[in-house]
Scaffold this motif. Sequence first.
Motif, PDB file in Angstrom:
ATOM      1  N   ILE A  84       0.826  -1.211   0.000  1.00  0.00           N
ATOM      2  CA  ILE A  84       0.000   0.000   0.000  1.00  0.00           C
ATOM      3  C   ILE A  84       0.857   1.257   0.000  1.00  0.00           C
ATOM      4  N   CYS A  85       2.125   1.134   0.404  1.00  0.00           N
ATOM      5  CA  CYS A  85       3.033   2.299   0.348  1.00  0.00           C
ATOM      6  C   CYS A  85       3.171   2.820  -1.081  1.00  0.00           C
ATOM      7  N   GLY A  86       3.018   1.942  -2.054  1.00  0.00           N
ATOM      8  CA  GLY A  86       3.122   2.350  -3.447  1.00  0.00           C
ATOM      9  C   GLY A  86       1.795   2.736  -4.065  1.00  0.00           C
ATOM     10  N   GLY A  87       0.736   2.726  -3.244  1.00  0.00           N
ATOM     11  CA  GLY A  87      -0.580   3.065  -3.761  1.00  0.00           C
ATOM     12  C   GLY A  87      -1.288   1.921  -4.434  1.00  0.00           C
ATOM     13  N   ALA A  88      -0.760   0.704  -4.283  1.00  0.00           N
ATOM     14  CA  ALA A  88      -1.366  -0.466  -4.905  1.00  0.00           C
ATOM     15  C   ALA A  88      -2.365  -1.129  -3.947  1.00  0.00           C
ATOM     16  N   VAL A  89      -3.434  -1.651  -4.492  1.00  0.00           N
ATOM     17  CA  VAL A  89      -4.445  -2.359  -3.714  1.00  0.00           C
ATOM     18  C   VAL A  89      -4.097  -3.845  -3.677  1.00  0.00           C
ATOM     19  N   PRO A  90      -3.881  -4.430  -2.490  1.00  0.00           N
ATOM     20  CA  PRO A  90      -3.575  -5.864  -2.422  1.00  0.00           C
ATOM     21  C   PRO A  90      -4.704  -6.703  -3.000  1.00  0.00           C
ATOM     22  N   LEU A  91      -4.335  -7.679  -3.816  1.00  0.00           N
ATOM     23  CA  LEU A  91      -5.312  -8.568  -4.430  1.00  0.00           C
ATOM     24  C   LEU A  91      -5.347  -9.936  -3.756  1.00  0.00           C
ATOM     25  N   PHE A  96       3.684 -13.931   0.899  1.00  0.00           N
ATOM     26  CA  PHE A  96       3.846 -12.813  -0.020  1.00  0.00           C
ATOM     27  C   PHE A  96       2.483 -12.400  -0.555  1.00  0.00           C
ATOM     28  N   ALA A  97       2.408 -11.147  -0.981  1.00  0.00           N
ATOM     29  CA  ALA A  97       1.164 -10.595  -1.502  1.00  0.00           C
ATOM     30  C   ALA A  97       1.431  -9.898  -2.820  1.00  0.00           C
ATOM     31  N   VAL A  98       0.397  -9.819  -3.636  1.00  0.00           N
ATOM     32  CA  VAL A  98       0.468  -9.115  -4.919  1.00  0.00           C
ATOM     33  C   VAL A  98      -0.671  -8.103  -4.971  1.00  0.00           C
ATOM     34  N   GLY A  99      -0.327  -6.886  -5.357  1.00  0.00           N
ATOM     35  CA  GLY A  99      -1.324  -5.834  -5.489  1.00  0.00           C
ATOM     36  C   GLY A  99      -1.304  -5.233  -6.879  1.00  0.00           C
ATOM     37  N   LEU A 100      -2.243  -4.327  -7.127  1.00  0.00           N
ATOM     38  CA  LEU A 100      -2.421  -3.756  -8.454  1.00  0.00           C
ATOM     39  C   LEU A 100      -2.637  -2.252  -8.349  1.00  0.00           C
ATOM     40  N   ALA A 101      -2.019  -1.514  -9.277  1.00  0.00           N
ATOM     41  CA  ALA A 101      -2.214  -0.068  -9.356  1.00  0.00           C
ATOM     42  C   ALA A 101      -2.085   0.378 -10.800  1.00  0.00           C
ATOM     43  N   LYS A 108      -0.609  -3.727  12.986  1.00  0.00           N
ATOM     44  CA  LYS A 108      -1.716  -2.983  12.404  1.00  0.00           C
ATOM     45  C   LYS A 108      -1.637  -3.052  10.873  1.00  0.00           C
ATOM     46  N   ILE A 109      -2.783  -3.314  10.262  1.00  0.00           N
ATOM     47  CA  ILE A 109      -2.886  -3.334   8.798  1.00  0.00           C
ATOM     48  C   ILE A 109      -3.494  -2.006   8.348  1.00  0.00           C
ATOM     49  N   TYR A 110      -2.780  -1.278   7.501  1.00  0.00           N
ATOM     50  CA  TYR A 110      -3.156   0.087   7.146  1.00  0.00           C
ATOM     51  C   TYR A 110      -3.841   0.204   5.780  1.00  0.00           C
ATOM     52  N   VAL A 111      -4.169  -0.905   5.172  1.00  0.00           N
ATOM     53  CA  VAL A 111      -4.699  -0.877   3.809  1.00  0.00           C
ATOM     54  C   VAL A 111      -5.981  -0.061   3.714  1.00  0.00           C
ATOM     55  N   HIS A 116       1.751  12.040  -1.394  1.00  0.00           N
ATOM     56  CA  HIS A 116       2.998  12.182  -2.150  1.00  0.00           C
ATOM     57  C   HIS A 116       3.992  11.049  -1.882  1.00  0.00           C
ATOM     58  N   ALA A 117       3.995  10.528  -0.676  1.00  0.00           N
ATOM     59  CA  ALA A 117       4.953   9.470  -0.333  1.00  0.00           C
ATOM     60  C   ALA A 117       4.465   8.761   0.927  1.00  0.00           C
ATOM     61  N   VAL A 118       4.854   7.492   1.064  1.00  0.00           N
ATOM     62  CA  VAL A 118       4.453   6.695   2.230  1.00  0.00           C
ATOM     63  C   VAL A 118       5.632   5.837   2.666  1.00  0.00           C
ATOM     64  N   SER A 119       5.784   5.693   3.988  1.00  0.00           N
ATOM     65  CA  SER A 119       6.827   4.825   4.532  1.00  0.00           C
ATOM     66  C   SER A 119       6.223   3.912   5.592  1.00  0.00           C
ATOM     67  N   HIS A 120       6.487   2.626   5.473  1.00  0.00           N
ATOM     68  CA  HIS A 120       6.083   1.627   6.456  1.00  0.00           C
ATOM     69  C   HIS A 120       7.223   1.503   7.463  1.00  0.00           C
ATOM     70  N   ILE A 121       6.939   1.799   8.731  1.00  0.00           N
ATOM     71  CA  ILE A 121       7.999   1.808   9.748  1.00  0.00           C
ATOM     72  C   ILE A 121       8.176   0.398  10.301  1.00  0.00           C
ATOM     73  N   THR A 122       9.152  -0.302   9.765  1.00  0.00           N
ATOM     74  CA  THR A 122       9.419  -1.682  10.158  1.00  0.00           C
ATOM     75  C   THR A 122      10.804  -1.751  10.815  1.00  0.00           C
ATOM     76  N   GLY A 123      11.519  -2.868  10.641  1.00  0.00           N
ATOM     77  CA  GLY A 123      12.840  -3.008  11.218  1.00  0.00           C
ATOM     78  C   GLY A 123      13.764  -1.894  10.739  1.00  0.00           C
ATOM     79  N   GLY A 124      14.485  -1.271  11.646  1.00  0.00           N
ATOM     80  CA  GLY A 124      15.302  -0.110  11.310  1.00  0.00           C
ATOM     81  C   GLY A 124      14.637   1.184  11.731  1.00  0.00           C
ATOM     82  N   GLY A 125      13.364   1.080  12.163  1.00  0.00           N
ATOM     83  CA  GLY A 125      12.680   2.229  12.724  1.00  0.00           C
ATOM     84  C   GLY A 125      12.611   3.430  11.791  1.00  0.00           C
ATOM     85  N   PHE A 126      12.638   4.605  12.382  1.00  0.00           N
ATOM     86  CA  PHE A 126      12.522   5.848  11.627  1.00  0.00           C
ATOM     87  C   PHE A 126      13.764   6.119  10.783  1.00  0.00           C
ATOM     88  N   TYR A 127      14.927   5.836  11.347  1.00  0.00           N
ATOM     89  CA  TYR A 127      16.168   6.220  10.676  1.00  0.00           C
ATOM     90  C   TYR A 127      16.405   5.439   9.389  1.00  0.00           C
TER      91      TYR A 127
END
Length: 347
Positions: free
Chosen positions: A97-104, A160-165, A230-233, A247-258
């Motif tokens: 979803i960070c790329g604006g794609a809808v998971p299928l 794994f998941a596949v989405g479409l945009a 949490k699922i943000y879709v 304009h942009a999206v970031s998923h905060i995973t391992g490595g945190g903010f930095y």
Amino acid sequence: MNQSRSQSYADAGVDVTAGYEAVRRIKPMVESTYIPGVMGTLGGFGGMFAPDLSGMKRPVLVSGTDGVGTKLKLAFLMDKHDTVGIDCVAMCVNDIICGGAVPLFFLDYIACGKNSPERIAQIVAGITEGCRQAECALVGGETAEMPGFYPPAEYDLAGFAVGLADEEKLIDGKRLAAGDVLIGLASSGVHSNGFSLVRKVFDIEQMDLRAPLDSLDGASLGDTLLAPTKIYVKGVKALLQAGVDVHAVSHITGGGFYENVPRMMTPGLTAQIHLSAFPIPPIFSLIQHKGNIPQRDMYNTFNMGIGMVLAVPASQARQTLDAITQAGETAYQIGGVVQGDAGVELI
């Protein structure tokens, strides 16, 4: 009726009939995730999906893959297996979803030391719940019984998941600009990252994970740490449907903010995040205090209460907060985009 049964294989530790029983248990759950486009049913060699491409000028497939990591150790110790599947789905679809794609659709892979149909059903219950939250279909998967490789009561979980945009609607950071506002979406806790450090801090195998703790407002450490990612879709889809120009999206995973926030930035721009703009859940304060962990390391390992960061035009900040709240998420205006090459600044 399936007549496949090998006593020799069973003597080696692999009971294929347990696999058939697991499929029998999970089939109704899997089918509950089906959405338009799913072809066939559980049991084929490949999951099939026919996407609706109507109205798209240039369809783009966007994929993501991940696992649950050592958070699974908590599931083993608590003997609770019905939430880690949500984590597995979340780690994949949140990236998409960070790329604006809808998971299928989603596929899972479970590798275990001994195939317990009841435990597999619990794991898949979480996976199907994650797929329902992400509004995508579980179209297949694999369960591999691997005696001697995994202990009998342990397993690994990935997917794994596949989405479409449509290409022209991808969120790729190209419109990012100084003056954009940063919106943070609240996390549900530690999510599914940093658990090697968590396990070191708490020595989880030697403590009572079910005991209520005052520092966690009466919740137990085990239940707090196992809270699913949490699922943000739905939230991001709601923003796009409301006409917000994300304009942009970031998923905060391992490595945190930095590590993660700079991934959504473009050269010459820096994300400036105000730490006082959002609350830190008690679990992170407990981890930091118990482990004597420097603040920078905390923000370089954990999400600290913000699971996703979005950049939107300042003129749409209020609209973004209202739309995301109506979608059921908690959001904060946590900073803005400024000129500079630091990638991210936490102030």
